[in-house]
Design a protein around this motif. Structure first.
Motif, PDB file in Angstrom:
ATOM      1  N   PHE A 112      20.543  26.638 -50.322  1.00 10.55           N
ATOM      2  CA  PHE A 112      19.033  27.297 -49.800  1.00 10.55           C
ATOM      3  C   PHE A 112      19.378  27.534 -48.749  1.00 10.55           C
ATOM      4  N   PHE A 113      20.153  26.852 -48.145  1.00  8.60           N
ATOM      5  CA  PHE A 113      20.093  27.550 -46.503  1.00  8.60           C
ATOM      6  C   PHE A 113      20.508  27.844 -45.696  1.00  8.60           C
ATOM      7  N   GLN A 114      22.015  28.003 -46.541  1.00  5.82           N
ATOM      8  CA  GLN A 114      23.005  28.652 -45.354  1.00  5.82           C
ATOM      9  C   GLN A 114      24.145  27.821 -44.227  1.00  5.82           C
ATOM     10  N   ASP A 115      23.513  26.788 -44.673  1.00  9.55           N
ATOM     11  CA  ASP A 115      23.984  25.484 -43.720  1.00  9.55           C
ATOM     12  C   ASP A 115      25.320  24.692 -44.083  1.00  9.55           C
ATOM     13  N   GLY A 116      26.071  24.995 -43.824  1.00  7.25           N
ATOM     14  CA  GLY A 116      27.228  24.212 -44.300  1.00  7.25           C
ATOM     15  C   GLY A 116      28.057  25.649 -45.530  1.00  7.25           C
ATOM     16  N   GLY A 117      29.245  25.769 -45.173  1.00  6.27           N
ATOM     17  CA  GLY A 117      29.760  26.723 -46.683  1.00  6.27           C
ATOM     18  C   GLY A 117      29.625  25.914 -48.014  1.00  6.27           C
ATOM     19  N   ILE A 118      29.469  26.855 -49.252  1.00  5.30           N
ATOM     20  CA  ILE A 118      29.232  26.358 -50.645  1.00  5.30           C
ATOM     21  C   ILE A 118      31.408  25.693 -50.817  1.00  5.30           C
ATOM     22  N   THR A 119      32.360  26.117 -49.965  1.00  2.50           N
ATOM     23  CA  THR A 119      33.327  26.277 -50.479  1.00  2.50           C
ATOM     24  C   THR A 119      33.558  24.452 -50.015  1.00  2.50           C
ATOM     25  N   VAL A 120      32.846  24.179 -48.752  1.00  2.01           N
ATOM     26  CA  VAL A 120      33.311  23.309 -47.869  1.00  2.01           C
ATOM     27  C   VAL A 120      32.556  22.099 -48.539  1.00  2.01           C
ATOM     28  N   LEU A 121      31.968  22.776 -49.156  1.00  3.77           N
ATOM     29  CA  LEU A 121      30.597  21.469 -49.473  1.00  3.77           C
ATOM     30  C   LEU A 121      30.947  19.605 -49.784  1.00  3.77           C
ATOM     31  N   GLY A 122      31.990  20.160 -50.417  1.00  7.13           N
ATOM     32  CA  GLY A 122      33.342  18.048 -50.619  1.00  7.13           C
ATOM     33  C   GLY A 122      33.094  18.123 -49.992  1.00  7.13           C
ATOM     34  N   ALA A 123      33.622  18.610 -48.527  1.00  6.82           N
ATOM     35  CA  ALA A 123      35.090  18.350 -46.825  1.00  6.82           C
ATOM     36  C   ALA A 123      33.653  17.866 -46.619  1.00  6.82           C
ATOM     37  N   GLY A 124      31.716  17.864 -46.560  1.00  7.54           N
ATOM     38  CA  GLY A 124      30.660  17.624 -45.597  1.00  7.54           C
ATOM     39  C   GLY A 124      30.528  16.642 -46.713  1.00  7.54           C
ATOM     40  N   ILE A 125      30.619  16.518 -47.859  1.00  5.71           N
ATOM     41  CA  ILE A 125      30.169  14.919 -48.520  1.00  5.71           C
ATOM     42  C   ILE A 125      31.156  14.271 -47.839  1.00  5.71           C
ATOM     43  N   PHE A 126      31.939  14.402 -48.286  1.00  4.00           N
ATOM     44  CA  PHE A 126      32.872  12.711 -48.048  1.00  4.00           C
ATOM     45  C   PHE A 126      33.353  12.863 -46.860  1.00  4.00           C
ATOM     46  N   ASN A 127      32.500  13.868 -45.982  1.00  5.52           N
ATOM     47  CA  ASN A 127      32.674  13.125 -44.213  1.00  5.52           C
ATOM     48  C   ASN A 127      31.146  12.422 -43.836  1.00  5.52           C
ATOM     49  N   MET A 128      30.099  13.112 -44.607  1.00  2.00           N
ATOM     50  CA  MET A 128      28.839  12.654 -44.318  1.00  2.00           C
ATOM     51  C   MET A 128      28.363  11.764 -44.790  1.00  2.00           C
ATOM     52  N   ALA A 129      28.463  11.658 -46.606  1.00  2.00           N
ATOM     53  CA  ALA A 129      27.644  10.873 -47.828  1.00  2.00           C
ATOM     54  C   ALA A 129      28.560  10.389 -47.789  1.00  2.00           C
ATOM     55  N   VAL A 130      30.090   9.956 -47.787  1.00  2.00           N
ATOM     56  CA  VAL A 130      31.121   8.704 -47.870  1.00  2.00           C
ATOM     57  C   VAL A 130      31.307   8.294 -47.040  1.00  2.00           C
TER      58      VAL A 130
ATOM     59  N   TRP B 227      26.200   5.557 -34.251  1.00  2.00           N
ATOM     60  CA  TRP B 227      26.683   5.787 -32.881  1.00  2.00           C
ATOM     61  C   TRP B 227      28.806   5.654 -34.672  1.00  2.00           C
ATOM     62  N   LEU B 228      28.623   5.021 -34.236  1.00  2.00           N
ATOM     63  CA  LEU B 228      30.007   4.904 -34.982  1.00  2.00           C
ATOM     64  C   LEU B 228      30.387   5.946 -36.226  1.00  2.00           C
ATOM     65  N   SER B 229      29.324   5.929 -36.818  1.00  2.00           N
ATOM     66  CA  SER B 229      29.333   6.942 -38.154  1.00  2.00           C
ATOM     67  C   SER B 229      29.685   8.657 -37.848  1.00  2.00           C
ATOM     68  N   ILE B 230      28.847   9.075 -36.573  1.00  2.00           N
ATOM     69  CA  ILE B 230      28.647  10.227 -36.575  1.00  2.00           C
ATOM     70  C   ILE B 230      29.802  10.275 -35.902  1.00  2.00           C
ATOM     71  N   MET B 231      31.028   9.080 -35.121  1.00  2.00           N
ATOM     72  CA  MET B 231      32.497  10.090 -34.358  1.00  2.00           C
ATOM     73  C   MET B 231      33.142   9.243 -35.422  1.00  2.00           C
ATOM     74  N   ALA B 232      33.346   8.741 -36.331  1.00  2.00           N
ATOM     75  CA  ALA B 232      33.778   8.921 -37.970  1.00  2.00           C
ATOM     76  C   ALA B 232      34.371  10.144 -38.524  1.00  2.00           C
ATOM     77  N   ALA B 233      32.987  11.334 -38.308  1.00  2.00           N
ATOM     78  CA  ALA B 233      32.732  12.691 -39.023  1.00  2.00           C
ATOM     79  C   ALA B 233      33.004  12.889 -38.155  1.00  2.00           C
ATOM     80  N   ALA B 234      32.814  13.213 -36.825  1.00  3.44           N
ATOM     81  CA  ALA B 234      33.613  14.268 -36.020  1.00  3.44           C
ATOM     82  C   ALA B 234      35.225  14.432 -36.059  1.00  3.44           C
ATOM     83  N   VAL B 235      35.701  12.560 -36.592  1.00  4.12           N
ATOM     84  CA  VAL B 235      37.321  12.427 -36.250  1.00  4.12           C
ATOM     85  C   VAL B 235      37.644  12.645 -37.679  1.00  4.12           C
ATOM     86  N   LEU B 236      37.259  12.709 -38.204  1.00  3.38           N
ATOM     87  CA  LEU B 236      37.692  13.395 -40.172  1.00  3.38           C
ATOM     88  C   LEU B 236      37.614  15.069 -39.858  1.00  3.38           C
ATOM     89  N   VAL B 237      36.100  15.990 -39.243  1.00 11.47           N
ATOM     90  CA  VAL B 237      36.224  17.088 -39.525  1.00 11.47           C
ATOM     91  C   VAL B 237      37.344  17.962 -38.287  1.00 11.47           C
TER      92      VAL B 237
END
Lengths: 97, 214
Positions: B97-115, B144-154
């Motif tokens: 709905f807000f075009q924030d984060g691509g739809i093709t990479v939604l799975g990657a976003g979920i992996f990094n941030m939700a998993v 803090w560590l959760s952000i670092m982990a996501a940044a490393v994954l990206v």
């Protein structure tokens, strides 16, 4: 118990309506890196969303457009999550047993 | 840390999408076992709160900004399975709905941030509580560590996609997100304090009791 949920929802709506228009317009961490390391131009949008970039379309005042997008998004997210939860979660356990 | 379409190549976004689909299904299965419809308001309110919180970018070092991710917040207050569903829902709404984060990479976003960010938050928080750490200190470190982990994954995903070499992207991603993570830690600790003072999340109190007994 029920009233406590109300406070969190109210806090969310107030943040979306009043704080989001004050948000920093600097690029976020990943955008900053993409700009500095020159791969920002690789990004594009496959999808055309109804409210791109958290600005309600057709509203000229940017703060108002952001606040509107924030309120709609907050309510929408609440609704979608409750909808998914309704599909996933079983009815009250105490009733079943 | 919302990746736009085009940053990741097809093999990377397909692979992360497959992993995320499995992880989210498993989280849904576990939630089904552990929760019932009485927890619906908790899930809804947490999602709404994190959506709103993610809109408020705070300035970082005068040249960038960061905003709440909420993985640690949802994990600490609702547990990891619900947190996975909450963050996935927020990311899906943002992409659709807000075009924030691509739809093709939604799975990657979920992996990094939700998993992964949720898993890191969960294990860090409970490990620190076992060491008798102060709950707000444990919250700050987990966030803090959760952000670092996501940044490393990206960074890894960008490198595997051939977008940019790992040696170039990792230090700057880690650097900026080390600062953004401080904001995440402060906001998460404040929100947990708000939850404790309003007594909203019952599970949160149980977690505290469990933490002290352990």
């Amino acid at each position: 118990m029920k009233r406590n949920w109300f406070w969190w929802l109210l806090a969310a709506l107030l943040i979306a309506a009043l704080l989001s228009p004050l948000a920093s317009s600097h690029p976020d961490g990943l955008e900053r890196v993409a700009e500095d390391k020159e791969f920002l131009e690789k990004g594009y949008s496959v999808l055309r969303s109804p409210i791109p970039d958290y600005l309600f379309p057709g509203v000229e005042h940017e703060g108002l457009a952001t606040a509107l997008a924030g309120i709609i998004g907050t309510v929408l997210t609440f609704g979608v999550m409750v909808g998914i939860g309704r599909l996933v979660l079983p009815r009250s356990r105490s009733q079943k047993s | 840390m919302h990746i736009p379409d085009g940053f990741l190549d097809t093999k990377t976004w397909v692979a992360t999408a497959v992993i995320s689909a499995g992880a989210v299904s498993y989280a849904a299965k576990k939630s089904k076992e552990l929760l019932d419809e009485r927890q619906l308001p908790a899930l809804g309110v947490m999602s709404a709160f994190i959506f709103a919180g993610q809109m408020v970018n705070f300035p970082v070092a005068g040249a960038a900004s960061g905003h709440l991710l909420g993985a640690a917040l949802a994990t600490i207050l609702l547990g990891p399975w619900s947190a996975c569903l909450v963050i996935s829902t927020v990311l899906a709404v943002q992409a659709l709905f807000f075009q924030d984060g691509g739809i093709t990479v939604l799975g990657a976003g979920i992996f990094n941030m939700a998993v992964v960010a949720v898993a890191v938050s969960h294990f860090t928080y409970h490990f620190l509580l076992k060491l008798k750490a102060n709950r707000y200190a444990a919250t700050f470190v987990a966030a803090w560590l959760s952000i670092m982990a996501a940044a490393v994954l990206v960074s890894l995903e960008l490198a595997v996609s051939g977008t940019i070499p790992l040696g170039v992207v990792l230090p700057v991603m880690a650097g900026w997100h080390a600062l953004i993570g401080v904001g995440e830690g402060i906001i998460t600790a404040a929100a947990v304090a708000f939850a404790v003072s309003t007594g909203t999340f019952g599970q949160e109190k149980k977690a505290e009791v469990a933490g002290h007994e352990a």
